[in-house]
Design a protein around this motif. Structure first.
Motif, PDB file in Angstrom:
ATOM      1  N   HIS A 116      64.457  57.699 -18.801  1.00 57.88           N
ATOM      2  CA  HIS A 116      64.040  58.174 -17.478  1.00 57.88           C
ATOM      3  C   HIS A 116      63.859  57.025 -16.472  1.00 57.88           C
ATOM      4  O   HIS A 116      63.721  57.271 -15.269  1.00 57.88           O
ATOM      5  N   CYS A 117      63.888  55.786 -16.952  1.00 53.60           N
ATOM      6  CA  CYS A 117      63.804  54.646 -16.036  1.00 53.60           C
ATOM      7  C   CYS A 117      65.025  54.568 -15.121  1.00 53.60           C
ATOM      8  O   CYS A 117      64.974  53.940 -14.068  1.00 53.60           O
ATOM      9  N   ALA A 118      66.124  55.188 -15.537  1.00 52.78           N
ATOM     10  CA  ALA A 118      67.317  55.283 -14.692  1.00 52.78           C
ATOM     11  C   ALA A 118      67.486  56.696 -14.148  1.00 52.78           C
ATOM     12  O   ALA A 118      68.540  57.039 -13.619  1.00 52.78           O
ATOM     13  N   GLY A 119      66.441  57.520 -14.264  1.00 52.89           N
ATOM     14  CA  GLY A 119      66.525  58.899 -13.812  1.00 52.89           C
ATOM     15  C   GLY A 119      66.575  59.021 -12.302  1.00 52.89           C
ATOM     16  O   GLY A 119      66.076  58.166 -11.574  1.00 52.89           O
ATOM     17  N   THR A 120      67.163  60.108 -11.852  1.00 55.53           N
ATOM     18  CA  THR A 120      67.277  60.363 -10.412  1.00 55.53           C
ATOM     19  C   THR A 120      66.539  61.626 -10.004  1.00 55.53           C
ATOM     20  O   THR A 120      66.608  62.034  -8.844  1.00 55.53           O
ATOM     21  N   GLY A 121      65.824  62.255 -10.920  1.00 57.89           N
ATOM     22  CA  GLY A 121      65.068  63.461 -10.612  1.00 57.89           C
ATOM     23  C   GLY A 121      63.661  63.132 -10.147  1.00 57.89           C
ATOM     24  O   GLY A 121      63.304  61.976  -9.921  1.00 57.89           O
ATOM     25  N   ALA A 122      62.828  64.176 -10.045  1.00 58.45           N
ATOM     26  CA  ALA A 122      61.438  64.004  -9.639  1.00 58.45           C
ATOM     27  C   ALA A 122      60.631  63.373 -10.767  1.00 58.45           C
ATOM     28  O   ALA A 122      61.065  63.350 -11.921  1.00 58.45           O
TER      29      ALA A 122
END
Length: 294
Positions: A83-89
């Motif tokens: 999730h460190c590269a995630g683009t969501g909320a």
């Protein structure tokens, strides 16, 4: 639980059955490892620039490195949370339906980043594996895997490999991989490096206890002093024997306020070994002995 690099003094929140798991042994302080026919020399723990606990910035979002990994070609990888590269909320934590930056994204290893300083870049790497992207590509539907499989690997650029050491700061280890999970009350140890702590060293090492396993063994709920906070995402957790237990994934607001969700490394790494296409992927043990001082 990732944090964005400060821009004009503002810091915005960003997206927050086990197979055999290989481990590459490391002789103390010799810091050498053979993989296939190649040999890699790692830096001594005392002088390494890149190691578990190093800050990692991806498109401005800051997380913390967990463990060092290798493969059959002696490449060097550093892990953090997918999730460190995630683009969501920030509340988007299901890896099977949350967006991510693509493989090939550049990642900076940084020292002394804070709310008021971007810190010093000590190395660079490339995102080469994301459990989120892999699950979406493969059509994974198991709810526990989707909810808790939160591991990504960054391949260290060759010119910085000699500055890497696999030991956990303060605690030492890892001494292998925990494949049996945790019971309520079991000791856990971690090392977070959120920019929100302003570089205060005493706040980085954390000791606490597990509340047991969740998600059919895919996750462990833990309490530590101090608790993991945004920016600590991806950081390593060790069990009472110094074995790699997991990867910090979430901070809970309810029902157990202040607790942390730690993804099970044995399951996450086994999934990566099966699906990443990285031949011989394995955890690298620390060169420093595990020493639970607190």
């Amino acid at each position: 639980m990732a944090f964005r690099r400060p821009v004009v003094a503002a810091l915005a929140s960003a997206t927050l059955a086990t197979a055999a798991v290989a481990v590459a042994g490391m002789p103390a302080e010799a810091a050498k490892k053979s993989a296939g026919t190649a040999t890699v020399a790692y830096a001594p723990a005392s002088t390494a620039k890149i190691h578990p606990g190093t800050m990692m910035y991806t498109d401005g979002a800051q997380c913390t490195a967990n463990f060092v990994y290798t493969d059959s070609a002696a490449n060097t990888y550093v892990g953090y949370a997918a999730h460190c590269a995630g683009t969501g909320a920030a509340t988007s934590t299901d890896g099977c339906d949350t967006g991510s930056l693509p493989l090939g994204t550049k990642v900076d290893f940084v020292d002394n980043g804070s709310l008021v300083s971007s810190g010093t870049t000590v190395g660079t790497g490339t995102l080469v594996y994301s459990s989120w992207l892999t699950m979406q590509k493969d059509g994974t539907t198991d709810p526990d895997t989707c909810a808790y499989n939160d591991l990504a690997l960054v391949k260290v650029d060759p010119q910085y490999v000699s500055t890497v050491n696999p030991s956990i700061p303060f605690w030492g280890g890892p001494t292998g991989i925990n494949t049996t999970g945790t019971a309520a009350g079991d000791d856990v140890f971690s090392y977070g490096n959120s920019s929100l702590r302003a570089g205060i060293e005493l706040l980085k090492p954390k000791q606490g206890a597990s509340l047991g396993d969740d998600g059919n063994g895919w996750s462990h709920t833990v309490y530590t002093v101090t608790p993991g906070i945004p920016g600590d995402s991806g950081s390593a957790f060790l069990d009472k024997d110094g074995k790699a237990l997991g990867v910090l994934s979430t901070v809970a607001i309810a029902p157990l306020a202040g607790s942390n969700g730690v993804g099970d490394l044995a399951k996450e790494l086994a999934f990566a070994q099966q699906h990443s296409g990285i031949s011989g992927l394995a955890l690298v043990n620390g060169t420093e002995p595990f020493s639970p001082l607190l």
